[in-house]
Every structure is written in structure tokens, then in C-alpha cells.
Write an enzyme that holds these catalytic residues in place. Sequence first.
Site, PDB file in Angstrom:
ATOM      1  CB  CYS A 163      50.436  59.982  86.330  1.00  0.00           C
ATOM      2  SG  CYS A 163      52.080  60.289  85.645  1.00  0.00           S
ATOM      3  CG  HIS A 303      45.543  60.426  82.563  1.00  0.00           C
ATOM      4  ND1 HIS A 303      46.073  60.868  83.753  1.00  0.00           N
ATOM      5  CD2 HIS A 303      46.571  59.859  81.867  1.00  0.00           C
ATOM      6  CE1 HIS A 303      47.370  60.578  83.790  1.00  0.00           C
ATOM      7  NE2 HIS A 303      47.691  59.977  82.659  1.00  0.00           N
ATOM      8  CD  GLU A 314      41.471  59.842  79.493  1.00  0.00           C
ATOM      9  OE1 GLU A 314      40.829  60.092  80.535  1.00  0.00           O
ATOM     10  OE2 GLU A 314      42.492  60.471  79.148  1.00  0.00           O
ATOM     11  CE  LYS A 335      47.234  64.951  83.622  1.00  0.00           C
ATOM     12  NZ  LYS A 335      45.874  64.475  83.934  1.00  0.00           N
ATOM     13  CG  HIS A 340      50.990  64.702  83.502  1.00  0.00           C
ATOM     14  ND1 HIS A 340      50.267  64.561  84.665  1.00  0.00           N
ATOM     15  CD2 HIS A 340      51.248  63.427  83.063  1.00  0.00           C
ATOM     16  CE1 HIS A 340      50.103  63.275  84.926  1.00  0.00           C
ATOM     17  NE2 HIS A 340      50.683  62.572  83.971  1.00  0.00           N
ATOM     18  CG  PHE A 399      55.100  55.728  83.784  1.00  0.00           C
ATOM     19  CD1 PHE A 399      54.296  55.975  82.690  1.00  0.00           C
ATOM     20  CD2 PHE A 399      56.330  56.368  83.846  1.00  0.00           C
ATOM     21  CE1 PHE A 399      54.693  56.840  81.682  1.00  0.00           C
ATOM     22  CE2 PHE A 399      56.741  57.241  82.847  1.00  0.00           C
ATOM     23  CZ  PHE A 399      55.924  57.479  81.769  1.00  0.00           C
TER      24      PHE A 399
END
Length: 411
Positions: A163, A303, A314, A335, A340, A399
Site C-alpha cells: 500500500c 494513510h 498513525e 479513504k 483503500h 504490508f
Amino acid sequence: MGRRVVITGIGLVSPLGVGTEVTWNALLEGKSGIGPITRFDLAGFPSKIAGEVKGFDPLDFMSSKDLRKMDLFIQYACAASSIAMENSGLRIDSSNAERIGVYIGSGIGGLGLIEGQHKKFLASGPRKISPFFIVGLIVNLATGQVSIRHGAKGPNLACATACATGTHAIGDSFRLIANGSADAMIAGGSEAVITPLAVGGFSAMRALSTRNEEPEKASRPFDKDRDGFIMGEGAGVVILEELRSAQERGAKMFAEIVGYGLSGDAFHVSAPSDNGDGPFRVMRNAINDAGIKPSEIQYINAHGTSTPAGDRIETLAIKRVFGESAPGIPISSTKSMTGHLLGAAGGLEAGITALVLQNGIIPPTTNYDTPDPDCDLDYVPNQSRRHPIRYALTNSFGFGGTNASLVLKKI
């Protein structure tokens, strides 16, 4: 100090629409692109919602002959690149082709094509596999097809950093121009994996929201009742140019990229550490690279995926970076409206952040209804906000513990 780099074109293909203006306007209005998945039988799937791109006709951007060679993620990349190139007015010819490159990544690549061709193989054997199977699915063929279509003969690269892909592609392209390896880059990310295997795989990880009865309210970053992310698809591509070159041709400039940060968590394949060390360091690194103080950041495109742990971490990392000034920084997760986009998220959100700087308007974090004590910053809830900004930060975390952040400056 290297050469200065500006964004002169933005091409967005998102669940909110095909085109930069339609996506931007929908964001400011707080519209959602999330709805029921329409592409396969959903029996047995815990999560039945996603952000599908609607109204996309690939024949608006390419021939039917070309389509046979491209998974959907490559089609989106070609479309977003064409929109960005038209938006920028950049022309590639024999005088500049070797100085203009392409760097478009994808987190997963052509999974839809793999699934379809595998079915044909099982039903009819290897002779039914398309001769375009391999070149239609591998990650770097988005870059390859875009470079062929536009005649860009400079650096030709792709990355797959989950991502964080789109942000890494743009950040790396920024450095290629800054160090003199290119004068312009077509850069970003593309993704199209709303497929049975991908939805099933993310569901098996319990990563996806199951708020199936209220799809438009399912993506709720930083809200206390968030229950997972919603898959989206599309592409975000920007045109980066060396400042003097852009000025000489009279290009419209949306923003300047002034900082790029990278970091690794070295912790877990899919979860951040409890102290937010990786996100903390990547934001710090980007700000240091920009040569500014944390207090000069006036907006963060987070994010913010709507996962219970991710949003909390975050928020914690932002507090570590910005200290006492953190509560005063407007933060939004777009998002909440797009879902996402995985490897395309960073490209989309870099383009959005440039538009925030240009227009002085911040899109909201929608569906922010119930405050979470662990997420107690200013998330620009539910309504867009006018706010002049000089420096903005955009975050992407992937990831494998891979993180990327960009600092953009108003120009």
C-alpha cells in the site's frame, strides 16, 4: 541541494469517477464511492462491498486490440496517465524523449487476469492460455505500456511495495529528477483486484469491513466504530518536472515536492508496532528531507485505512512527530470516500494533496461520528474546510512494514 521538482499534471481514476476534476469535486462534497460488489457471486464472502470504478470505458483511452494485452490495472494506469499528460500539456518528441521516464507501480498486479486464465487452463488445458497472459499481468507492464503509448524513453521502472507503492514511485521519481537522471517522470500507482481471491484473502485476514448493509458508511477512519478497510481500485498518476523546464514551457504547476521519507518497521508482515516507530520515522525523515520544521506542516493526508489498529497507531505516530502542535494540524483520510486503493492509494492521494495546496480546501474524513479516545486529533470531520496551506504531508504504509511519506509545498 538537487534540482527542484514540481507537479504539472494529475490523472485520477477512482471509485468517485474517471477524471481528476470529477474525483476532486466528489471528495469536497463528501460523496462515497463505496457500494455492493457487482463482479462476482458473493455467497460465502463475509465482506460484500468495495469501491469499484464506475463508468470506465477503456475504449475512451485505447483500442480494442490493446485491451487483449492488459489486465484492468494496466488499463487504469494508461487512462490515468493519459489524463495526467493532457492535464500537464507535456509533449514528448525526439528532442526530450530520452529525458522523460515512467515509474508506475502496483501492489498486486494482474490478479484478475490470473484468475480468469487459470479457469481456462483447468477447463481446456494449456493451449487455451492467452499469448498475452504474462505481459498482461506483471507489475512493470503498466509502466511499459504507458512508456510505449507516450514515447517516453527515459528511466523505466516499477515497484510493488504493497500500500506504499504509489508514494514510493512518486518519491523515487522525485529523486531521479532532482539528481539529474531525468527531466520529467510519469509516476504513480494502479490497482484492480476486486476479485474473488483478493476479497477472499483479505477477508480471511479479517482485514475488511463487514458493514455490508451500509456500504457508504463502512469506511470510517479514526471513528470509534471502524471495523476494517474497504477495498478500492483505480489509478493515480502525476507528471513530475524539473522546475526550470516547467517554467520555460509555461506549464501550470500544482505543487512542489520538497521531501521524501522512507522507513521499515522490521516488526510484522501485516501489523504496525504498538509505538508506531515506522510511521514516526518515515514522517520525520520526509520532513527532515524537506529541510523544514514539523511545525510548518499545515495538513496531513493520512494513510487512515479505517482499521482499528492502523488508525490508532498513525495517530500516535503523528503525536510523536508533531508534539504539542499535533492537535492543531488538520488531518483527513480521503479513504473514507474512495476506500483503500492498495498500491494505487499513494498516487491518488499525492494528487489529492497537490490539489489541496492549489485550492486551499481540505476534503473531509467522512463517517466520523463517534470519537475514539485513542484518535483524538482534528480529522476534518464530515465537511470540507477552507484552509490556506504552505506545506502538506501525505502518508502511505504497507504490508511488510514498508512506509513512505511525501512533503508537498504550495507553489
